[in-house]
Design an enzyme around this catalytic site. Sequence first.
Site, PDB file in Angstrom:
ATOM      1  N   CYS A   1      -5.333   6.204  -5.141  1.00  8.56           N
ATOM      2  CA  CYS A   1      -3.920   6.533  -4.871  1.00  8.56           C
ATOM      3  C   CYS A   1      -3.056   6.454  -6.130  1.00  8.56           C
ATOM      4  O   CYS A   1      -1.949   6.992  -6.155  1.00  8.56           O
ATOM      5  CB  CYS A   1      -3.357   5.618  -3.794  1.00  8.56           C
ATOM      6  SG  CYS A   1      -4.274   5.707  -2.269  1.00  8.56           S
TER       7      CYS A   1
ATOM      8  N   ASN B   1      -0.191   9.011   4.507  1.00  6.42           N
ATOM      9  CA  ASN B   1      -0.665   8.587   3.185  1.00  6.42           C
ATOM     10  C   ASN B   1      -1.584   9.677   2.624  1.00  6.42           C
ATOM     11  O   ASN B   1      -2.697   9.857   3.101  1.00  6.42           O
ATOM     12  CB  ASN B   1      -1.414   7.256   3.325  1.00  6.42           C
ATOM     13  CG  ASN B   1      -1.912   6.720   1.993  1.00  6.42           C
ATOM     14  OD1 ASN B   1      -2.020   7.458   1.009  1.00  6.42           O
ATOM     15  ND2 ASN B   1      -2.239   5.443   1.956  1.00  6.42           N
TER      16      ASN B   1
ATOM     17  N   HIS C   1       4.457   5.169  -4.003  1.00  9.59           N
ATOM     18  CA  HIS C   1       3.346   5.707  -3.206  1.00  9.59           C
ATOM     19  C   HIS C   1       3.649   5.469  -1.729  1.00  9.59           C
ATOM     20  O   HIS C   1       4.013   4.363  -1.327  1.00  9.59           O
ATOM     21  CB  HIS C   1       2.048   5.000  -3.630  1.00  9.59           C
ATOM     22  CG  HIS C   1       0.897   5.291  -2.728  1.00  9.59           C
ATOM     23  ND1 HIS C   1       0.626   6.551  -2.241  1.00  9.59           N
ATOM     24  CD2 HIS C   1      -0.069   4.476  -2.218  1.00  9.59           C
ATOM     25  CE1 HIS C   1      -0.447   6.496  -1.475  1.00  9.59           C
ATOM     26  NE2 HIS C   1      -0.886   5.253  -1.436  1.00  9.59           N
TER      27      HIS C   1
END
Length: 322
Positions: free
Chosen positions: A112, A279, A249
């Site tokens: 990520c 996500n 994020h």
Amino acid sequence: MKHTQVLGTGSYVPSNRVTNADLEKIVETSDEWIQSRTGIVSRPKTIDENTSDLAYQAALKALDNANLTAQDIDLIIVATVTSDYQFPGVSQLLQKRLGCRFIPAFDLNAACSGFIYALNVADKMIKSGTYKTALILGAETLTKYTDYTDRNTCVLFADGAGAMVVGESDEAKIKHIVTYADGDAESMLKMDGYPLKVGFETPPQKRPFLEMQGSEVFKFATSVLPKTIEELLSVTNHTLDEVDIVIAHQANSRIIAKAAKTLKIAPEKMYVNIDRFGNTSAASVPLAIDEAIKTGKLKKGDLFATVAFGAGLTWGGALIRL
Ligand code: UT7
């Protein structure tokens, strides 16, 4: 030494959406649990577009936004953990599909945090004078690695791509970038690879899916997010008051809210779009940056901080004047 700046951004997500009500039909969950524990309402899920297809659409938009053509690009970096093939990489498929010159194009896996890592590499290569203009992306089709019998993960992950064109600048607009890793905690968030051979035999293995110890990752994320912002500000001699928006994020709206509380920053300064995107791993940060720009929440001349964290464990951030 040269400086760097953002020249354009673009993003793309598949049109198919999965709602919390859809997930209620396949696992023991509820819209109430998902919204209150994660902030997610619906998320894009690809049907027939692979990572390179999403990356291509986002890249076209970023090039258009930067008023550049594929011929102007000197370097492509795609941050992804979900490439179409084990090899070649998404970056090489993209180089061909965009019609770029024979330029360096490589994939980067920092989960990520991948987009921040890609930004760091491109920034340093441009600052060294090696290249003038780079196309960097975070692009993922996480749903192909998601186990739709595991309620701990299947409500979270989604598909999308975000792209950014960065280039030389007279002024230091990309002010500072940091990237870190702590491999000690590898099992917190992982997906198995191919097994080693026993002699010449391949042992039987069921198809791997991503696995996460959610609450452990949550603790890690809420610790590194504010620390990274504090480091970016202290190195650059900027204050939180000067930051117009923080784009973190999009892993969980509670992580973002907790970071705002720790930093004593107004919640409205923290950009949130996880409700509509879920996500999307490496795509999450560039997707959010592009959306913030296109909706006028992030304007030319604004100072913004961006932070990402994820498997590895990895984390990083950047302080940028748009
Ligand atoms: O992108 C990479 C970085 N990733 C992250 O930053 C993710 C960080 N972690 C998180 O966002 C959160 O930990 C989760 C959203 C993954 C989970 O939320 P949580 O509040 O930490 O829940 P938990 O894992 O502690 O589980 C609490 C309960 C458990 O039930 P019991 O054992 O208390 O009976 C889970 O089984 O919630 C249960 N649960 C669910 N219930 C309904 C877990 N997933 C679900 C679900 N629906 N989808």
